[in-house]
Design a protein around this motif. Structure first.
Motif, mmCIF file in Angstrom:
data_model
loop_
_atom_site.group_PDB
_atom_site.id
_atom_site.type_symbol
_atom_site.label_atom_id
_atom_site.label_comp_id
_atom_site.label_asym_id
_atom_site.label_seq_id
_atom_site.Cartn_x
_atom_site.Cartn_y
_atom_site.Cartn_z
ATOM 1 N N ILE A 51 0.833 -1.203 0.000
ATOM 2 C CA ILE A 51 0.000 0.000 0.000
ATOM 3 C C ILE A 51 0.868 1.252 0.000
ATOM 4 C CG2 ILE A 51 -1.702 1.301 1.336
ATOM 5 C CD1 ILE A 51 -2.914 -1.358 2.199
ATOM 6 N N GLU A 52 1.887 1.268 0.833
ATOM 7 C CA GLU A 52 2.812 2.411 0.826
ATOM 8 C C GLU A 52 3.504 2.533 -0.524
ATOM 9 O OE1 GLU A 52 6.918 3.934 3.057
ATOM 10 O OE2 GLU A 52 5.545 2.557 4.109
ATOM 11 N N ASP A 53 3.935 1.406 -1.091
ATOM 12 C CA ASP A 53 4.585 1.449 -2.404
ATOM 13 C C ASP A 53 3.656 2.060 -3.449
ATOM 14 O OD1 ASP A 53 6.802 0.166 -1.312
ATOM 15 O OD2 ASP A 53 6.119 -1.829 -1.919
ATOM 16 N N ALA A 54 2.385 1.671 -3.415
ATOM 17 C CA ALA A 54 1.426 2.167 -4.396
ATOM 18 C C ALA A 54 1.181 3.669 -4.237
ATOM 19 C CB ALA A 54 0.114 1.399 -4.273
ATOM 20 N N LEU A 55 1.046 4.113 -3.005
ATOM 21 C CA LEU A 55 0.809 5.537 -2.768
ATOM 22 C C LEU A 55 1.992 6.390 -3.204
ATOM 23 C CD1 LEU A 55 -0.916 5.191 0.716
ATOM 24 C CD2 LEU A 55 -1.986 6.156 -1.337
#
Length: 458
Positions: free
Chosen positions: A181-185
């Protein structure tokens, strides 16, 4: 919140016949309140999801005229834009974005990373964590980069949680782990720096295990400086079941320093629809809209399709439906007016110092009738807008069609509001409108009328 210049795309047809619930016939614009204008006056947007292939004719007129924000229902999902690796189809997504820009609307990009509607080469691939992370962030860079500067909100990660608040075991969660999720954001921020970045999920409208998990995730991401601007609460609800904690839940997310939005609102009911169910649905749509307005950081509300003809509900929930503000014939339902009322519309609001109403049945047959209603201003002040109310003496009486007014009915109560071209009634002047209806048992005239809340002689 960024609100672009609004341009009403629908031209009201003078003297057009308006169907019950204030609808114009299919192919014409409803001569009623314009939701996008009412919402903009409140500092929020009111939007809808659309199907690109239907953006023509009456469907397009309503989508462009009534709503200030557009979400592509399916056209931006990974399986739609890249069904085969390296093979892209942007036609549907381009059509939605182009339509929105032509109608002065915001765009909610939906969605970059989701466990569903993935192409088989992603969901069924044999990945290492690094390889899938590269594919995921590359997809985000490609899609968000293509529309850079044209999207207001991106649903970056959609539905990351199961009902018990644990992480949904998507291919991304399973292979990459919690950090996806952090990578995507971060990838989305790099690709489209001006867009607001959202996490989006369903069944998080009230305070529960799932919304608690989302709350803790948002708090953690914000504490670590991960780019996150908002939380979307989908709000696929059931008539009579709006969570009592909706407003408080919106507020607790806002208190973390993020915007909130109702992103996929529909309110389904067991079929067939009845007056009682439609009245409750109106109250529910009104309540959800009011909850958003009560929270300063609520950016707006999006209905997940505005017409029952374009709703996903009957296919997924057999025996249920009628979940949107417009029926299958593009006629506005009571829910549409509930939304408008929550946004500040009250129909006629001019002062009334005196009024008289004449109700004449011009034609009657075994099951139906045609009536003419004349409203006269017997007072000393001009009435700048009018809303006439009455109750049928018989439960078997029902309006089926009207002209020169916007008409709604709930149970035996009927409300008729002025059209755009006959709202002003000068002292001594009158306006008229007609209705067609059905009856059973008996068909007596209404015993009394109110005009903008004031009693009239009849």
């Amino acid at each position: 919140m960024k609100v672009r210049n609004l341009r009403r795309a629908v031209c009201a047809a003078a003297a057009a016949a308006l169907l019950v619930a204030g609808a114009a016939p299919a192919g014409h614009a409803a001569d009623g309140p314009v939701l996008r204008e009412l919402a903009a006056a409140k500092g929020v947007y009111y939007g809808t999801a659309v199907t690109a292939s239907k953006l023509s004719g009456a469907y397009a007129s309503l989508a462009g005229g009534q709503f200030g924000s557009i979400t592509p229902g399916n056209e931006m999902k990974w399986g739609s834009v890249e069904p085969a690796r390296g093979s892209y189809d942007w036609s549907g997504a381009d059509a939605v974005v182009d339509f929105a820009e032509a109608h002065g609307q915001q765009v909610r990009g939906h969605t970059l990373v989701w466990h569903s509607q993935l192409p088989g080469w992603v969901s069924g691939g044999s990945w290492t964590a690094d390889a899938l992370r590269t594919v995921m962030t590359g997809h985000i860079a490609t899609e968000a980069g293509r529309y850079q500067g044209r999207i207001d909100h991106w649903d970056v990660v959609n539905e990351p949680f199961d009902e018990d608040g644990t992480r949904r075991p998507s291919v991304f969660q399973t292979v990459i782990g919690d950090g996806y999720i952090e990578d995507a954001l971060r990838a989305a921020r790099a690709a489209d720096p001006a867009a607001k970045l959202y996490l989006n999920d369903y069944n998080i409208e009230g305070v529960n295990a799932k919304s608690d998990a989302m709350y803790e995730l948002v708090k953690s991401l914000k504490a670590r400086g991960v780019p996150l601007d908002g939380v979307g609460l989908q709000a696929h609800l059931i008539v009579g079941q709006v969570p009592a904690t909706l407003r408080a839940n919106l507020q607790r997310f806002a208190d973390l320093g993020v915007d909130v939005a109702i992103t996929e609102l529909d309110i389904r009911m067991p079929l067939p629809a009845t007056d009682a169910k439609l009245a409750q649905q109106k109250a529910d749509y009104k309540a959800v809209t009011q909850a958003c307005l009560a929270v300063a950081r609520c950016a707006g509300v999006t209905v997940w399709g505005f017409t029952d003809a374009d709703s996903w509900i009957p296919d997924v929930f057999p025996g249920q439906g009628a979940a949107t503000p417009y029926d299958e014939g593009l006629r506005p339902k009571p829910a549409y007016f509930g939304i408008a009322e929550a946004l500040g519309w009250s129909g006629g609001t001019g002062p009334v110092t005196g009024c008289a109403v004449t109700y004449t049945v011009q034609n009657q047959w075994s099951t139906g009738f045609t009536a003419q209603v004349t409203v006269r201003n017997t007072g000393s002040a001009t009435i700048p807008g009018w809303r006439l109310g009455w109750s049928w003496p018989s439960s078997g009486q029902r309006v089926t069609q009207a002209w020169n007014a916007t008409v709604t009915q709930s149970g035996t109560a009927v409300t008729a509001a002025n059209a755009s071209y006959n709202g002003t009634i000068a002292p001594g002047s009158a306006v008229g409108f007609g209705v067609n209806g059905t009856w059973s048992g008996s068909n007596p005239a209404p015993a009394g009328f109110t005009l903008n809340g004031a009693a009239c002689s009849a």
